[in-house]
Each structure stands twice: as structure tokens, then as C-alpha cells.
Design a protein around this motif. Structure first.
Motif, PDB file in Angstrom:
ATOM      1  N   MET A  56       0.832  -1.209   0.000  1.00 45.45           N
ATOM      2  CA  MET A  56       0.000   0.000   0.000  1.00 45.45           C
ATOM      3  C   MET A  56       0.854   1.240   0.000  1.00 45.45           C
ATOM      4  SD  MET A  56      -3.475  -0.347   2.277  1.00 45.45           S
ATOM      5  CE  MET A  56      -2.677  -0.609   3.830  1.00 45.45           C
TER       6      MET A  56
ATOM      7  N   GLN B 202      -1.862   2.386  -5.067  1.00 45.86           N
ATOM      8  CA  GLN B 202      -2.802   1.657  -4.211  1.00 45.86           C
ATOM      9  C   GLN B 202      -3.569   0.570  -4.959  1.00 45.86           C
ATOM     10  OE1 GLN B 202      -5.000   5.102  -2.829  1.00 45.86           O
ATOM     11  NE2 GLN B 202      -6.848   4.399  -3.862  1.00 45.86           N
TER      12      GLN B 202
ATOM     13  N   TYR C 147      -7.109  -1.415   4.280  1.00 46.84           N
ATOM     14  CA  TYR C 147      -7.033  -0.778   2.963  1.00 46.84           C
ATOM     15  C   TYR C 147      -7.877   0.492   2.937  1.00 46.84           C
ATOM     16  CZ  TYR C 147      -7.921   0.017  -2.008  1.00 46.84           C
ATOM     17  OH  TYR C 147      -8.049   0.594  -3.248  1.00 46.84           O
TER      18      TYR C 147
ATOM     19  N   THR D 268      -6.193   4.035   2.420  1.00 48.42           N
ATOM     20  CA  THR D 268      -6.363   4.695   1.109  1.00 48.42           C
ATOM     21  C   THR D 268      -7.566   5.621   1.057  1.00 48.42           C
ATOM     22  OG1 THR D 268      -7.811   2.954   0.247  1.00 48.42           O
ATOM     23  CG2 THR D 268      -5.428   2.644  -0.047  1.00 48.42           C
TER      24      THR D 268
ATOM     25  N   ARG E  99      -2.372   8.006  -0.206  1.00 44.41           N
ATOM     26  CA  ARG E  99      -3.481   8.546  -0.986  1.00 44.41           C
ATOM     27  C   ARG E  99      -2.948   9.333  -2.199  1.00 44.41           C
ATOM     28  NH1 ARG E  99      -7.631   9.709   4.154  1.00 44.41           N
ATOM     29  NH2 ARG E  99      -7.350   7.600   4.973  1.00 44.41           N
TER      30      ARG E  99
END
Lengths: 768, 768
Positions: free
Chosen positions: B370, B375, B442, B446, B726
């Protein structure tokens, strides 16, 4: 009950009518054996329907390498398989060039199969109409000789019923066999040679890895209408097979017969280079006597067995058939003549369970053999373990135990561990307890103490050392605990403080110390010899005592029962009565993880302890434990109903005892556990005997005396059994309102009947 | 630490001096891979000393039939094996007719091996004096191309040093390979064809049972003193092998070089009938580019990876080498380009553990991927499980679960259970929890919620259903219990109420319900679609809640800690510090039964729960549990030290955290667990990354914001890492007295540093 096609008969197992669906079950039920070899009741002629072909030789096995995903230290190296041996019973039959095959016939009429237990033979008769419309009547008789235990004999007749027909018999021996247990595809036999001469054939083979050398042999004779005839024959031979073909244009109504002798000689009893010669010798003796005389001897041999071991039941033919079936098969499996052999759980009737010797021998079989044979037989069974003591010490060493600690294998052929699942081999350690208990039991019953200083004490010391090292101290409980075991209930694995295991562990230590002290004071020479051999110091004994005296026993204050294991009460305690019948047997319907966390008990566990150590607990404790545990017991081990039957009888619950009795005695006949096609449950058959003699008869040994508390199920008019107690034969006959005792010969015998002293003198019936 | 021969270097793994005893270890350590294939660092030339030959193709496996003594319902059908694939790297070298073989040379001097992690290539050089006294200098370079992932390339040079010599290169491809994992002797490959033309060879083969079709190929070029030369050659071919021989009378000091391209094409990516054509295409591209340009591209590809994923450590070259070694191997194993693949615990470096995908992926690897990749890569890893949901439901059904309950396999290649020991497959059910946790993780990281309504919720529902059905009610405890499990600590099997399992089970149900409610209110269309698909009624959810709200958690009042399982306190609680060092690792010295009843913990168990659910417990609880459990932890799982390192750092115990860090990062380099020869521990390498980023860096996501509590071991001057949060790249540099944050581009990012809000704007260094 799953099957109900066996005809009720006091002395025979009988099947009438041909049903391909029950062929495999019947192949198990009608199995024959003579202690040295045995075979499933496969047809002599070829059969193309579902069948499980099996012929087994005592002591011949194959070590299959253990294969797991991730190897862990201490895993046993192999899993021993009972090996299907070369076939010697086969007789192909051609009728006008069509193979006789009950699966492909147009019609099979008047099919009847009988296993005559009184006389020890198997017969079959039927009328078959082939696709070519020839109808033949077939009759066969087969037995494995008790008097010549390397020999079997077959008499096989075909009579054309509706026309003349050319009949060809092709008797053969065949080494191209496989094991039914087809988890593995390996070959197990190396065929070394195939020899054929005149009417005789010999197939020498050795097992792979174990190198057991065997010779399978056969010889045939031909008869027309009962008269021996010297027909020309054609022989055939391949690298694994030999046959002779005998053709005869048979007239309608004429009977064409083949007599075939066959069997195995093995290098356990003969020099490996002399096997063919040994086989020829067997055949010569067989020929000298002939089929009829051999059969006569067979009847005599079985008469001797029954004279000693029979149990009669009046007024309940089903129960009578059941108990004789059990006694018969036990004697087919083990006769006590060879200390290198033991009692396999499936005898010679199947391959499951692989190995030969389980704790079944000590926990279930020894009482039967002690009471129905000369006591040397039981002593031989004890010696089997003494002879394996070094291996048991090695086995314990592999697991990290030291200093002579002995862990007997869970399953063995040769003293090594022959099973390969850790939850069994590492964890089902209670078997060590049963092996010690059998020594105690033997002495209690026979009063032959000599075994203990001579051999037994070393075994007891090895076992005590194991328990001492295996227990660990729990600070939390301030007691010694035994973690990570599988108890007699194999439906739980890796549990802590299985009460039965903890209890018998303590008992083993106490009993070992008791005997060390006795031998020290009474057998000083033996004591010195043993102590210098095992290097046992008083300080070590003190440590054993510390463990034994502070053993933890899980107990529920709420239920006032000992707990099967620490986690038992956490289970979802739904009784078997509330379990959907469609889910049973759970071992066929449930995944293993579900079974493990269920409360269901495969066989007596806490109650096994109450059975062995009955005198340690008052009856009300037995009752409370019975009432707590039996409702969770699914009896999916064949060893389960017998113990419960004995205990139900003790508690005076005769209906329940009777139900358990039927279940144990007819477990295979009625196929309670849906698995009779895999073979019979031989060792539990000794439990059936227990359930009559110890259960209904209430036989015990108390302070050196035989003791009885006779009870009788209301379904029976009477029952009788004989027991050999310290070389005297006592016959006990129990009727609804009286019990009689009769002694064959020798001195008078003081016994206890319902707690009262009764003196039985030879040849005088005593009625109580 | 067991081995200490790897030279400390920031960017390379280097071995100097030839030692046959470490060949197998080096073969593991110097392994190369490119996500699609990989291989142990076997020598190109023949080697007759102890070696473990291995070359592996992603996704190519063999289902070995499970074989046990007694089959039980629900046992998995097979154990999947990673298959050693045909060898394409081999180059036999003859020097004046003597085979070059480092094991039989008179002398090996200046041996040096380097795995250059920065650029992604493996090199080797040495001077060997053969038995015929010819001394040659050998240099080789090899890589598996990232830009062309079906291709590998070798440049191999020999220079006679002390005389002229005839050198013959015989590059070959060979399908006659076996698996190192020789528990089984079976063949795994059917060789279908061997073609040879000009300098190219192609070997088509398919795996038995799974029928994966592959083509192994090679092409060679010859150079003399760097100039390509068109030599005549002799070719050889058998049913499993193809080679070309290039002989050259090489002058003293002249360098004779072979460049070999080779690799695999597989039917996962090409039509099975087009494999040779596909291989030719790969070779054409390779030839068009040439070795040097391919190597240049290799360096570029690795530069891109390092630009994103590198962690620097100043002042501690050992630590620096360790972390790069971990990051390098993770990227060699899985690059996130193929959703059908996953991260095998041994990557392409060995065969142990058989299967490809364990809970390691969700519990350890997803955070790394990640934070160091787009992502989408993590989402692909989640989708891998979504794509297997039907199989997970089938797997649960095989164990008797119903109604869409899903139990993901413990080990899988294709969604089916690929492991075969019941204590793992049935019992180590906590993996279901990690799979749900990864969905949560996750989303938390994200902020991509879309995955849950699209796919994740179905997985969560299947998992919640499983836990609801798997728990049972204990009247005794008046709670729901989970019996018969194996927790993360695989050194206990079939225990009751493993706290970690119970805790994550409850969490899974709660989290599923939370998401059902959220999707019901916010994604109604998805809600309707999913509910009609999974047929979930409110009444069922109520039942889940009943279980989750009344879950039992074993707790010791005395120690004020949650108990690893009900029976933990009964164990003989001797800490690891008091355990004889000679007994360690216990999994190599102790029998499995002894391990099971010992208190020793293989990897974080209760502490794994504290790691996942850190926010649920105050630090003093963590500290108490850490102090209780870590002293019993032997860290014999590669997954153990990292979690402990993160937690020790959180507790401010930097010395301990640093020790654990070294242990996790150099687990294989220093061979802590005496098993590096079997291959590397790939999945735990992601744990090493964690121990820096989450441990020392203290990175968390709190209420949608990145949060840091930077700490630094006193042994280091500084360390830095980059993370993709992100879609923004944040670089964190931690020194002894300050931490700087730097953002590559995009919007400003508000983060928490030691609980204080800090706003980082692009291209502005922020120092805290």
C-alpha cells in the motif's frame, strides 16, 4: 442397525439369496482364518461385481513411509499396512466357454452361504443360469485348517442341470494383487519365481522393504461324480501367475468336482531357501490325509475350542448367534501358539487400522484368552510387550524422554510405532497404562506372580519412568498435570488432563513402586539383577511418588463427576438423544474439526477408568459418571458398547445392558456402524465375551477368589459359560431363578456368589 | 545468529571466498526474481557439491494428493507444491576436456559473488585451478529482466590465466529436474517436445495433473575478447534436454564469453499452442536490444522501484543492508502486475510451505505494498480473495458450514485449500480475520471505500457467517466460545478460546455489521444487489450480534492479561531466558508433542491482536501483555520479530526494538533460524519494513490522517523512508534530534507528529 440379512441360527452364519449389494459385507462376515492366515469370503470363481479381495498372512506387513506436508520431529517413520497376499483360492470356471460370474449370470437361484462356526468351514451353493442358458448347480466348501495351519482346502463342484456342458476348471495362484487400501498406488510384493509341475504350482514372493519371504502354493484333484479322475490339463504361467486347466464334457446331472489345496509357507517358520520344499511337505500331508479327513480334523479342533470357550444362551437365538460369532472369530484370529503374533483389530478380515497390535490386546482381549485358554496364552501376550521393551524405550527417546522411559507404540507390528498421525502416536499415551494394567490383571486372575520378577517389573519401571517425565507441574493448579493427550475417546485430540490418562498414570507409578518393594523383599536376586539393569535409584522413585501423590484430576463440583478433560464443560452439551439420527455415525457425516469440538464420545473414556478400577469407586459414583457420560457417547468405536454393557449390568440396568450386549455382539452381523464391508472388529469381540461373563455373570476376582453376581436379561431363559480359573474349569449356568456352578476336576474351589462364600467340588453341581 | 559471512554493504549482498558449506545458504540469499519467475543462485557451470537447484515459475504448482493413515471427513484433498521448473541457466564448461566444477577444482581463488540490489543483477567471479593445472578466471553476470519478465540473461566469461586452453561452453536447457522437497518421488513434469534450431532451443513441458503448459527456451552468442564470433557448434538433444557446444582454443589471457538468453513462457499468458512462437518473440526482442541494453533497462526499472520504496539508514551499514535486502526480495517476488498471483512465503527461493498465499499477505504484506506502490496493487491483493470467495464458501461447506459461510484456505494457489494438516487447515481459522482486517486496513489507509460496496462486503459477510457458525455457546461460561483452534502461535494446536481468534472473530462480525449498515444507508443500489445475492436477513444479523456481544475472552485475574488460550496457565512456565540455548530452535530439537505442551510461542499471538487492534487497548495494557508473553516467545516464525519490534518501539524500548529489527531484517542474512538454505522468508520481509515505518517511524493512520511518533535507535544517525499516502509521496527523514517531512507534489497534507498537527506543503521541507 444397518443390515439385517443374516439368518438367525445358533451355530451358523447363513445368507440366503444372492444380493450383489451385500457381497462386500458378506465377504467380511464369512471370513475364515486359522491364526496363521485368513481370508475374506471371496468367491473362488471370478466375480466382476463390487468386491474386496483379501487374503492375509499373520505377521506379514509393509512399512509405508509417512508423508506429511510439514515434517515435525518425532513423527513416526512409517505406517504399517497389513498386506493382501497372493491369491490361492481362485478357480475360474468356464461353462461352454462362458465364464461363470454371479454378477453377469441371467439368474442366480437358491444362493446359500453358510459359515459353520461349530465345525469351522465355509460353504456356498447356488444355481446359476448363464447367458448361454446353461444352468449349473454349484456347491463349494472351504476351510483353513487348524491342524495344519499353512493349509487351506476347497471342494468345488459344478453340476449342469439343464443340458450337457463342457466345464473347465482353472485353479490358479496369482501374485498380481493390490491392496484395497488404495491411498497409495505402490506395489508391495516382489514376485521371485513361479514354478509349476504336475498338478502343483508354487509362487515365491517377498514383501518389499520388509523382505518377508513367502511361498503361495496349490495343488488340485479332479472328480467326476465323486470318483477321482486323472484328466489331462493345460498349464499356464506368467511372471506372477500360474494355473492349470481341467476341461471335462460334463453330462447333464453329472457332478464335476475340483479339490484344491493351497496356502502359504513363510520364512518366519522356515528357512527362506526351503519354502518350496516346505510347501511340498504341506501338500504331501494334505494328500495323505485327503480332504475329508482334513475336514474331520477341523471339526475336532473346533470341538476342543468350543468345549472350553462356548457360551450358550437359551431363548434368544440372535444373542446366541452373536456371542458364538464373536468367540469364533477371536479363535480364527489368534490361538496363542506364537508369541511373535498378536491380535489385529481386523484380524484377517480387512486392511483398516494397518497394524497388528493396539492396546485392545491388553484392555479387551487378555481377559478372554486368560479365561478360555491355558494361562500360558495370556502370558505370551504379556511377553510380546516385554520383548518390545527396548523398542518402546527407543520410541520414547525419539520424543525426548530419557533414562529408560518407555512409551509403547500405539500400533505395532514389530515393537516400533506403526501408526503415523501425531494425535495418535504422540498423544494417545494412555496405552502405556493398559499395558501395565494387563500385568496386574494377569497376576490377579492367574495368581502367577513369577511373571513380574522375571519380566513384568522391567516393563512397569519403563512405564513409570515415562509417566513421571511426561507429567509437568502446574504452578497455577499446584498439581502435576498431563497436557496434550488423546484419551480413549479419540474424538478429542490434544486435550489437557484427560482424567483417564491422569488416573492410570498415577496408578502405574503406584503399582510399579508396590512391585519394586515386593520384589525387593521377596525376590532379592531378581531385584538385584533388575536394579542393576535399569539403574534405578531410590531418589528417582521418590520423584515418581511426588508426581503420583500430587496428580491433578479434573472434577466438576456442579456435576460431581470427574471431567473427561479440562475443557469438557465448555462444549455444547447436547446429548446423543437430541442429535439428528441422520447425522450418525458422526464420523461419516461430520468433518473432523466438528467432531473434535463436539461433546460426543467415541468410546468409554472416564468410564474406561471406572471399568479398570471399579473397586476404587463406590457404585453411586459409577452411576453418576455413567449417567453423565453415557448420554454423550456415540459408541462409534467397536470397543465402546461392551464396557457400557458390563457397567449397566453392574448397576442393575438389565435392559440397557442387554441393548449394549446386542450391539457389541452383533456389531458386525447387523452392521451398526455402517462399515462391515471393510472387515470385522475382532478385538472388540473379546469385549462381547466380557459383557456376558463380567457383565451378566458379574465375574470378578476378589482377594484371590472368583466372585459372581449373576444377572440375566429377561429376554433369555438361561445362559452358560465356562472359565479356566487357575487351571480349573468352572462351568457357570445362569437361569432366571438360579445359577449353577460345576467344576470339571481337581480341588474344590471356594467362590463368592453375590458376596457369599460357596464351595464348589468337582463333578458336583452347586445351585445358588 | 548462525551465519556471518555476508559482507556488509549498503547496496549489495557480497560473499568473498569460496566455501562449499555455505553454497546452499548463498543459493538462497543471492536468489533473483522478477515477479513472474525466479531462481536460486545456482551456478551456471556444473557443481558436484551439496546444492539445492531451483528455478520457479509464478503460478505453476502441483497438487500432491494428501496421504494419511486414517482419512477423516473434511481433510483437504491435496497439498500444493511449488515446482522446480526446467533449468535454463546451465552452461557446462570444459577446460581442456575437464569439467569446470568448483567442488573438484584444485584451488578456487578470489571467489566473489555480488547481488547488486540497486541495479538488480547477480555477478560472480573467481579464479579456478583445475585438476589439469589450467587456471581460469571466470566472471558471470545474470539477471531476470523486469522490463521483459519472461526473460533472463547471462554473460559468462572464461579467461585462461596460465596457459592456452580449449574451452567448450555447453549451454543447455534441461527438463530432467526434480523437486528438492523429496518427501515424494513422483515426477511432476511431462516433457512434450524439445526443439532445436540454429542457436535456439525450446523445451515444451506441462505439469502433471494441473496441466500448466510452459516453454523453456534459450539462445546463446559467443564472444572472443568482447567481439561476437560465429563459431560452429555441436548440438545435442534428448527427450528432456537440449544443448549446443561451442568450442574455442582460447589463448592465455584471452577472454572467451558466452551470452545466454533464456526463460519461460507460460499458458497463463499465451495460448498453449503458441508457446514456442511466444518464446521466439521474447528472444527476438532480447537480441534486438542486446545484453547491455537489457541490463541498462534493468537498472532503470530498479531505480524506479527504489525511488518509491527505498529506506535509508545512516551510520549502520548492517541495518541498511538488511532493510534493502528485504525490500529488494519483496519486489523480486511480487510487483502487483498480475491479480492472479500473490506473495509466496518463500518467493522464488525455495520450495518449503508449498502454497503461494498465506494470511501473511493480508497481515504483513499489504501495508508494504500500500505504502510503496500505487494503491491499485493493494486492491489487487484484496481482489485475489474476492475472486476466491466461492471457493472459500465451498471450503467451509466441506467442513459442514452452511448458508454462505466462508472459510478462506490457510494456504492456497487457486482458492482451494492447498495445505493438508488438519491442525492447520481446520483449525488455524484466524486467517479469516486477517482477510477481513485487510479490507479495513485498505480503506483506512487509502480512503478508497468503493472496494467495500463493490466487492469487500460480500467477503465480510461470508466471514461473519463463518464466525457466527463456528462459535458455540458454553452453558458453563454463559458465553460464546470458539473451541478447537490453532492460533497464530502454531506451537499450540486444538486449543480452546485462543484470545486472538475470539477477538478477531468478534471484530469481524462487528465490522461486517457496521459496513452493512453504512452501505444500506449510503450505497443503496449496492446494498440491494448484495443482499439479494447473499440472502441475508436482519434476523441472521441479530444472531451474529448475539455471538459478537457475548464472546468469551480468557483472562487471568492474577496476571491481569488475556490468556493465549484456556489452558495456557497450566503449562510449565519457564521463560525462554531459562531455556538451554542448545535446545533452540526448539522446532529442530524437540519432538512436536513436547513443543505443543511447552509454553513457547512461535510468533506473536495475543500480541498480534494488540498489533492489529492497538487503539482498543491503552499502552499500559500493551506493556503488561508484552511483558507477559514476549519472555515465552521463541520467534521461530519469521513473522515474529517484526511485530515485537513495532511494539517495543511503541513502548519506547528502543534497544529491544532495535534487536528485533536486526533479527527481522537480517533473519536470513544472518540465518537466525538455521534454515536459510531452504530459501528466504519473503513475506516476513514486509514485516521488516513495518518495523521501521510503523515501529521506529510510528506511522499510523488516525482519523484519516497520517500520524507519526518518530523514534530512532541510538545506533543510527538517521533513517528515511517514503510512503505513498493517498497518491501523494511523503518522504520522512528521522535524525537523532529532528524529523523532516517532504512532499513531492500535489496538495498540502495535514499530518500528526507526536499528536500535533503539522501541515506539509509540496516541495517544502518541514522539520519537527
Amino acid at each position: 442397525m444397518n443390515l439385517d440379512y443374516i439368518i438367525h441360527d445358533e451355530w451358523s452364519i447363513i445368507e440366503e439369496g444372492f444380493n450383489p449389494d451385500t457381497v462386500k459385507a458378506s465377504e467380511s462376515l464369512f471370513s475364515i482364518g486359522n491364526g496363521a492366515m485368513g481370508q475374506r469370503a471371496n468367491f473362488e470363481e471370478s466375480y466382476s461385481g463390487p468386491t474386496f479381495q483379501g487374503s492375509y498372512i499373520a505377521g506379514v506387513y509393509y512399512p509405508d513411509k509417512t508423508r506429511v506436508g510439514w515434517w515435525k520431529n518425532g513423527y513416526p517413520e512409517y505406517f504399517a499396512k497389513v498386506l493382501n497376499a497372493p491369491n490361492w483360492i481362485g478357480i475360474n470356471v468356464l461353462v461352454n466357454n462362458e465364464k461363470l460370474d454371479l454378477y453377469t449370470c441371467k439368474e442366480v437361484a437358491n444362493f446359500r452361504r453358510e459359515l459353520n462356526m461349530k465345525e469351522g468351514w465355509l460353504s456356498r451353493s447356488f444355481e446359476a443360469t448363464l447367458q448361454n442358458d446353461v444352468k449349473v448347480k454349484v456347491e463349494s466348501t472351504r476351510f483353513l485348517s487348524l491342524s495344519h495351519d499353512e493349509l487351506g482346502a476347497i471342494n468345488y463342484s459344478v453340476t449342469p442341470v439343464n443340458s450337457d456342458a463342457e466345464i473347465v476348471f482353472t485353479p490358479y495362484i496369482d501374485g498380481g494383487i493390490t491392496n484395497e487400501d488404495t491411498n497409495w498406488d505402490d506395489q508391495f510384493w516382489d514376485i521371485l519365481s513361479v514354478d509349476q509341475k504336475s498338478h502343483q504350482s508354487f509362487l515365491q514372493a517377498k514383501t518389499m522393504k520388509t523382505n518377508f519371504h513367502t511361498c503361495t502354493f496349490m495343488e488340485s484333484k479332479i472328480f467326476v461324480d465323486g470318483k477321482q479322475t486323472d484328466l489331462s490339463y493345460e498349464s499356464e504361467k506368467s511372471s506372477t501367475y500360474a494355473s492349470c486347466s481341467y476341461a471335462h464334457q460334463t453330462l447333464k446331472g453329472q457332478t464335476y468336482t475340483i479339490q484344491k489345496f493351497g496356502g502359504y509357507v513363510v520364512d518366519r517358520n522356515h528357512d527362506e531357501s526351503e519354502l518350496v520344499a516346505a510347501a511340498k511337505k504341506v501338500l504331501k500331508e494334505a494328500n495323505d490325509l485327503g480332504f475329508d479327513q482334513l475336514l474331520e480334523r477341523q471339526k475336532q479342533s473346533w470341538k476342543q475350542i468350543w468345549d472350553m470357550a462356548d457360551i450358550t444362551i437359551s431363548g434368544d437365538v440372535k444373542a446366541q448367534q452373536g456371542i458364538r460369532f464373536n468367540i469364533f472369530h477371536l479363535n480364527q484370529t489368534y490361538l496363542g501358539t506364537d508369541a511373535r503374533l498378536n491380535i489385529g483389530p481386523k484380524g484377517f478380515t480387512g486392511e483398516k487400522y494397518g497394524g497388528s497390535t493396539y492396546w485392545d490386546t491388553e484392555a479387551y482381549c487378555i481377559p478372554f484368552y486368560m479365561a478360555t485358554k491355558d494361562q500360558k496364552v495370556a502370558r505370551k501376550l504379556l511377553e510380546y510387550r516385554y520383548n518390545h521393551l527396548d523398542r518402546a524405550i527407543e520410541n520414547a527417546e525419539k520424543l525426548g524422554f530419557k533414562n529408560g522411559a518407555a512409551l509403547y507404540p500405539m500400533v505395532t507390528m514389530n515393537g516400533e510405532e506403526c501408526h503415523n498421525e501425531w494425535e495418535i502416536t504422540f498423544e494417545e499415551i494412555h496405552r502405556n497404562g493398559a499395558i501395565a494394567f494387563a500385568i496386574y490383571n494377569y497376576h490377579r486372575y492367574t495368581n502367577d506372580y513369577s511373571y513380574i520378577p522375571e519380566k513384568g517389573l522391567e516393563v512397569l519401571i519403563g512405564i513409570a519412568r515415562f509417566w513421571h517425565q511426561r507429567a509437568s507441574y502446574s504452578t497455577y493448579k499446584n498439581k502435576y498435570v498431563i497436557l496434550g493427550v488423546t484419551g480413549p475417546n479419540e474424538y478429542e485430540n490434544n486435550v489437557n488432563n484427560n482424567w483417564y490418562t491422569n488416573y492410570i498414570a498415577k496408578w502405574c507409578i503406584d503399582y510399579a513402586i508396590e512391585n519394586i518393594n515386593k520384589i525387593k523383599s521377596e525376590y532379592n536376586e531378581d531385584y538385584t539383577r533388575i536394579m542393576s539393569k535399569v539403574e534405578l535409584l531410590d531418589s528417582e522413585i521418590e520423584k515418581w511418588k511426588e508426581v503420583a501423590d500430587n496428580m491433578y484430576f479434573p472434577f466438576s463440583e456442579e456435576h460431581k463427576v470427574y471431567l473427561q478433560q479440562d475443557g469438557f464443560l465448555d462444549k455444547d452439551l447436547v446429548t446423543v438423544a437430541d442429535l439428528d439420527i441422520a447425522q450418525r455415525p458422526i464420523n461419516q457425516h461430520w468433518s473432523w474439526d466438528r467432531i473434535l469440538r463436539s461433546p460426543y464420545i467415541k468410546q468409554a473414556d472416564v468410564l474406561q477408568g471406572f471399568y479398570f478400577f471399579e473397586d476404587h469407586f463406590p457404585d453411586e459414583e459409577l452411576e453418576r459418571h455413567f449417567d453423565f457420560y453415557e448420554p454423550f457417547t456415540v459408541h462409534e468405536s467397536s470397543l465402546s458398547p461392551c464396557v457400557h454393557s458390563v457397567q449397566a449390568a453392574k448397576l442393575g440396568r438389565m435392559d440397557q445392558a442387554y441393548t449394549f450386549y446386542l450391539r457389541t455382539s452383533r456389531l458386525d452381523l447387523d452392521d451398526y456402524n455402517h462399515e462391515v464391508h471393510e472387515g470385522l472388529h475382532i478385538t472388540s469381540m473379546a469385549g462381547t465375551w466380557m459383557s456376558i461373563v463380567e457383565g451378566f455373570g458379574g465375574m470378578r476376582v476378589k482377594e484371590g477368589k472368583l466372585s459372581f453376581t449373576p444377572r440375566i436379561p429377561k429376554q433369555w431363559e438361561a445362559y452358560s459359560f465356562k472359565i479356566n480359573f487357575r487351571n480349573q474349569i468352572l462351568k457357570v449356568n445362569v437361569c432366571q431363578n438360579e445359577t449353577t456352578f460345576e467344576l470339571d476336576n481337581g480341588d474344590e474351589l471356594a467362590i463368592l456368589v453375590n458376596g457369599e462364600l460357596v464351595v464348589v467340588t468337582p463333578n458336583n453341581l452347586v445351585t445358588v
